[in-house]
Write an enzyme that holds these catalytic residues in place. Structure first.
Site, mmCIF file in Angstrom:
data_model
loop_
_atom_site.group_PDB
_atom_site.id
_atom_site.type_symbol
_atom_site.label_atom_id
_atom_site.label_comp_id
_atom_site.label_asym_id
_atom_site.label_seq_id
_atom_site.Cartn_x
_atom_site.Cartn_y
_atom_site.Cartn_z
ATOM 1 N N GLU A 67 0.802 -1.131 -0.130
ATOM 2 C CA GLU A 67 0.032 -0.013 -0.012
ATOM 3 C C GLU A 67 0.789 1.372 -0.054
ATOM 4 O OE1 GLU A 67 -3.491 -2.599 0.798
ATOM 5 O OE2 GLU A 67 -1.599 -2.611 1.696
ATOM 6 N N THR A 68 0.342 2.209 -0.736
ATOM 7 C CA THR A 68 0.904 3.608 -0.618
ATOM 8 C C THR A 68 -0.282 4.532 -0.022
ATOM 9 O OG1 THR A 68 2.227 3.261 -2.423
ATOM 10 C CG2 THR A 68 1.716 5.809 -1.795
#
Length: 275
Positions: A46-47
């Site tokens: 995830e970002t």
């Protein structure tokens, strides 16, 4: 704009779960396609993108999460990483309120020692029949299966820690299964081996259809794991070990319909985004 890489749910670099964190300037959200391209470029599970809310009394920052392929509904480790980045970059301590798109306001709290606690909604599972080909996808037969409708995860329970550690899933079959069953991913779990190992249960998390073959440490999965293991073990406060190759510890505390998830974090990269 600053871009950070933070290892979450660990107190040492190159373990736990890495998340990229982009702290945006005040204003409007950037185009979602741009954020997706950044997340694909970073290629972490995830970002997180955090937008300051200068005129809001409800929350301090808005937050969104992207996997390399899609926007995520909820992410624990990237929220913890964002709270850590705000503590490091802006000196924010104590409570920080994040406004999410689908789960309301999520509060984090950083203590004096640097540990961060996430206050997330609990997502208990409901017992369901074993989906077709689950045993083929995982390479072993679970004792029981539960579906968390809040997150769309399947919780597969195994009898012992050794089995969970030894699983080598068929990721193509697992991707087909999760897509067919409209699942985000599959959590596998078992009780800790022996006594006094420093954790109460183990888990792993697979979401290959979303671009995450195996997530190193999944905070949001513990909103399902905590209610299950608290009911089974008769204790509200537990420690989970996500036994991936990187590994990490999540301390859980069941508080009614909420789960507190506590862990440490380490910044491994601090850079500038040039696009």
């Amino acid at each position: 704009m600053h871009l950070y890489v933070v290892d979450a749910f660990t107190d040492r670099p190159f373990s736990g779960n890495p998340a990229a964190v982009c702290l945006l300037p005040a204003g409007q959200w950037p185009d979602a396609a741009w954020m997706q391209r950044i997340a694909t470029e970073m290629n972490h599970s995830e970002t997180a993108f955090a937008l300051p809310l200068t005129a809001s009394t409800e929350a301090d920052w808005a937050i969104r999460w992207f996997t390399p392929r899609v926007e995520a509904d909820l992410c624990g480790h990237a929220t913890l990483a964002t709270a850590h980045a705000l503590r490091t970059a802006k000196g924010l301590v104590g409570a920080v309120r994040f406004l999410s798109r689908n789960h309301g306001v999520l509060v984090t709290h950083a203590d004096a020692q640097g540990a961060i606690t996430l206050d997330f909604p609990a997502a208990p599972g409901t017992a369901v029949p074993m989906p077709d080909q689950l045993d083929k996808a995982l390479g072993a037969v679970p004792e029981a299966a539960f579906r968390s409708d809040g997150l769309g995860d399947l919780l597969a329970v195994f009898p012992d820690e050794a089995t969970v550690r030894a699983l080598t899933p068929d990721l193509d079959t697992l991707a087909e299964l999760t897509s067919r069953e409209e699942l985000r991913g599959v959590i596998v779990t078992a009780p800790a081996a022996g006594t006094g190992p420093g954790h109460d249960f183990v888990s792993r998390f697979f979401a290959p259809a979303r671009g995450i073959p195996e997530d190193p440490v999944t905070g949001s999965a513990h909103t399902t794991l905590a209610p299950y293991w608290s009911a089974r073990l008769g204790r509200e406060e537990l420690t989970g070990l996500q036994t991936s190759a990187r590994s990490g510890l999540v301390r859980t505390a069941l508080r009614g319909d909420r789960v507190h998830l506590t862990g440490d974090a380490v910044t491994v990269l601090d850079g500038a985004l040039h696009v």
